[in-house]
Design an enzyme around this catalytic site. Structure first.
Site, PDB file in Angstrom:
ATOM      1  CB  THR A 109      -0.874   0.047   1.274  1.00 57.22           C
ATOM      2  OG1 THR A 109      -0.025   0.334   2.394  1.00 57.22           O
ATOM      3  CG2 THR A 109      -1.593  -1.264   1.528  1.00 57.22           C
ATOM      4  CG  ASP A 110      -0.240   4.861  -1.787  1.00 59.12           C
ATOM      5  OD1 ASP A 110       0.442   4.221  -2.628  1.00 59.12           O
ATOM      6  OD2 ASP A 110      -1.281   5.469  -2.060  1.00 59.12           O
ATOM      7  CB  CYS A 111       0.700   3.711   4.709  1.00 59.15           C
ATOM      8  SG  CYS A 111      -0.771   2.686   4.507  1.00 59.15           S
ATOM      9  CE1 TYR A 112       2.331   0.030   8.057  1.00 57.45           C
ATOM     10  CE2 TYR A 112       0.049   0.032   7.311  1.00 57.45           C
ATOM     11  CZ  TYR A 112       0.989   0.242   8.300  1.00 57.45           C
ATOM     12  OH  TYR A 112       0.582   0.661   9.530  1.00 57.45           O
TER      13      TYR A 112
END
Ligand code: SF4
Ligand code: SF4
Lengths: 417, 140
Positions: A138-141
């Protein structure tokens, strides 16, 4: 009104190193010698212990973050999958989980040499363990895969959290069929070839407090060689069953859910097990102190093996297909003697839980309390008792009414065209 | 007949196609249980041979004619006390009381001299504290 003590009074004595602590075995002789009234005044705490396979066990682990960060979709420890359908790097490793490569019962009976319980034991023993994880990113992970080696010291939190331990009484398993059975009660030889039993009888925690008068939510306990707590009643807690005059259930009844810091536990008291033909699991050591608040509680702790009965259950048809086959009851004195009589036949008994280890747990807990290292705790809430009205439920067999669509994995093919 | 044997062989012997010969010429079923060959190609092999008595005897004669030492396999059972959790399950399966439980302490002990290597205890031990060992000399 007979003599009474409070939790605080007992703890005050523990702190001063003056508490009188005996094990659930020792209390039997003391009561015989001094009588209940006198013994209840003198004894402050009775310690119990049990060490046996407890499948409904496992541990929560927070691995900390990798760089780049990862939201784990699947994670494995030494090839054994842990459940990670929670926050990014939290996982729950169950004692009965097998590696995907395990041949299971394809070559019957399977060996099940390594599973979640073994991983937990390895971690607690300080061994290095392979950690593998995959993710969708994901964008954060953004991280999609990682592979490394860790030890228990490398993770943030690791706590054991077992949904069902310390079963209050358990069935004695036999085989009325004509082939050997490989079960969670061990190997059952055909035609009443042996009778497998579990629990430590007169030393077992919930058999010494049959009405849960002192064991409840928040009770501090010996767990896996460290200190843990009762967190809730266990799953399948079913206190409203047939009981003897002494209050002791004559069938499986109460259970405990327990929690404790894995990092202070000991691999001698958390042992991975392999049950041929059944699966992997782990043996867990649990010891619970019972404060002698009054004479009634002392009565319960003085229970003897000969006064504890468990039902004899056939595992050929009776248990797996829920058939009622009455084989009577056995008491723990007979079970521990090595032979019981069923339908007029002498049958060898096969223990599942370790009595010498249960003894050692009760003795260790006694030592801790006597030395002032372990105080007793008053439950913040009691467990549902014998007067509760708990239904022992089964999975219903239902299929949806016409036109109603449920999400499903197998597409509902079993029932719908 | 069926027998378990240990073969000890040297480098030149290990280059002989002995398994092929045993199967083809002597009509024996060969099941290799363990093989241990060092980088110098010396080593040992534990195998189970099954076949007619005559064939079996000629097969053994053939191996001896190559200078390969053949000995009947002796197995022993080992009890690893450090792994044992003293549950007592094995004692209820052991036919000779080699694994026995002392009823007062409920502790299990193992007396190798009473063991007949029936194998009953191997399956039932949940900690795999009991194992089967082939009694093998150092390779020649
Ligand atoms: S191999 Fe057989 S005789 Fe030997 S210890 Fe095991 S059960 Fe007993
Ligand atoms: S079955 Fe295994 S763990 Fe249990 S007493 Fe025997 S050797 Fe020990």
């Amino acid at each position: 009104m007979s003599y009474q003590k409070s939790y605080e009074e007992i703890n005050e004595k523990i702190r001063k190193g003056e508490a009188v602590v005996v094990t659930a075995e020792e209390v039997i002789d003391i009561v015989e010698e001094k009588g209940y009234a006198q013994a209840a005044r003198e004894i402050d705490v009775v310690t119990t212990g049990t060490f046996g396979p407890m499948c409904s066990s496992g541990a929560f682990i927070n691995f900390g973050h990798a760089n780049p960060r990862i939201k784990m979709k699947k994670v494995w420890l030494n090839g054994v999958e842990a459940y990670t359908g929670m926050a990014a790097v939290d996982a729950y490793l169950g004692a009965g989980q097998l590696p995907e490569s395990d041949p299971e019962n394809k070559v019957y009976p399977g060996r099940f040499t390594y599973g979640g319980g073994h991983v937990i034991q390895d971690l607690v023993a300080g061994k290095e363990v392979r950690l593998e994880a995959i993710a969708y990113g994901t964008d954060c992970y953004p991280n999609r895969a990682l592979e490394t080696i860790i030890t228990l010291d490398d993770v943030n939190e690791a706590f054991m959290f077992n949904p069902r331990n310390a079963y209050q009484n358990y069935n004695c398993a036999v085989n009325l069929g004509d082939r050997p059975l490989y079960t969670y009660m061990g190997i059952l030889r055909p035609k009443l070839g042996n009778a497998a039993y579990s629990t430590s009888g007169q030393l077992s925690p919930l058999l010494n407090d049959p009405h849960y008068k002192t064991i409840g939510i928040g009770t501090r306990i010996f767990l896996g060689g460290g200190i843990g707590y009762v967190s809730w009643n266990g799953t399948q807690h079913h206190p409203n069953v047939l009981r003897g005059e002494n209050g002791v259930p004559k069938t499986p009844a109460g259970t405990l859910s327990v929690i404790g810091d894995l990092k202070q536990m000991d691999p001698n008291w958390l042992v991975g097990l392999s049950y041929v033909g059944y699966g992997a699991t782990m043996a867990i050591g649990i010891g619970i102190p019972i404060p002698i608040l009054d004479e009634e509680i002392l009565h319960y702790t003085a229970v003897k093996d000969e006064d504890i009965f468990c039902p004899i259950v056939d595992f050929f048809e009776g248990y797996p297909y829920k058939k009622d086959i009455d084989l009577g009851f056995a008491n723990f004195k007979e079970l521990k003697s090595g032979k019981i009589t069923i339908n007029g036949k002498q049958v060898v008994t096969t223990p599942q839980s370790s009595y010498p280890r249960a003894r050692k747990i009760a003795a260790t807990l006694k030592e801790w309390i006597t030395a002032g290292k372990f105080e007793i705790s008053q439950p913040v809430q009691m467990l549902p008792g014998a007067d509760s009205n708990i239904d022992f439920k089964s999975i219903p067999d239902r299929h949806p009414a016409n036109g109603i669509i449920f999400n499903s994995r197998m597409g509902g093919n079993k029932y719908e065209k | 007949m069926k027998n378990r044997i240990v073969l000890y062989f040297s480098a030149t012997q290990s280059e002989q196609p002995i398994i092929y010969q045993l199967v083809k010429e002597y009509d024996l079923v060969v099941n290799i249980l363990k093989a241990n060959i060092n980088p110098q190609k010396e080593g040992l092999m534990v195998m189970e041979l099954t076949g007619e008595k005559d064939n079996y005897d000629s097969g053994i004669e053939y191996l001896s004619s190559l200078g390969i030492a053949c000995e009947p396999l002796s197995e022993t059972v080992m009890w690893n006390e450090a792994l044992c959790i003293q549950c007592g399950a094995c004692a209820s399966f052991c036919p000779t009381e080699a694994l026995a439980m002392e009823r007062e302490s409920m502790e299990v002990s193992f007396d190798n001299s009473k063991c007949v290597v029936c194998g009953m205890c191997l399956e039932c031990c949940p900690t795999r504290a009991i194992t089967l060992h082939f009694d093998i000399k150092e390779a020649v």
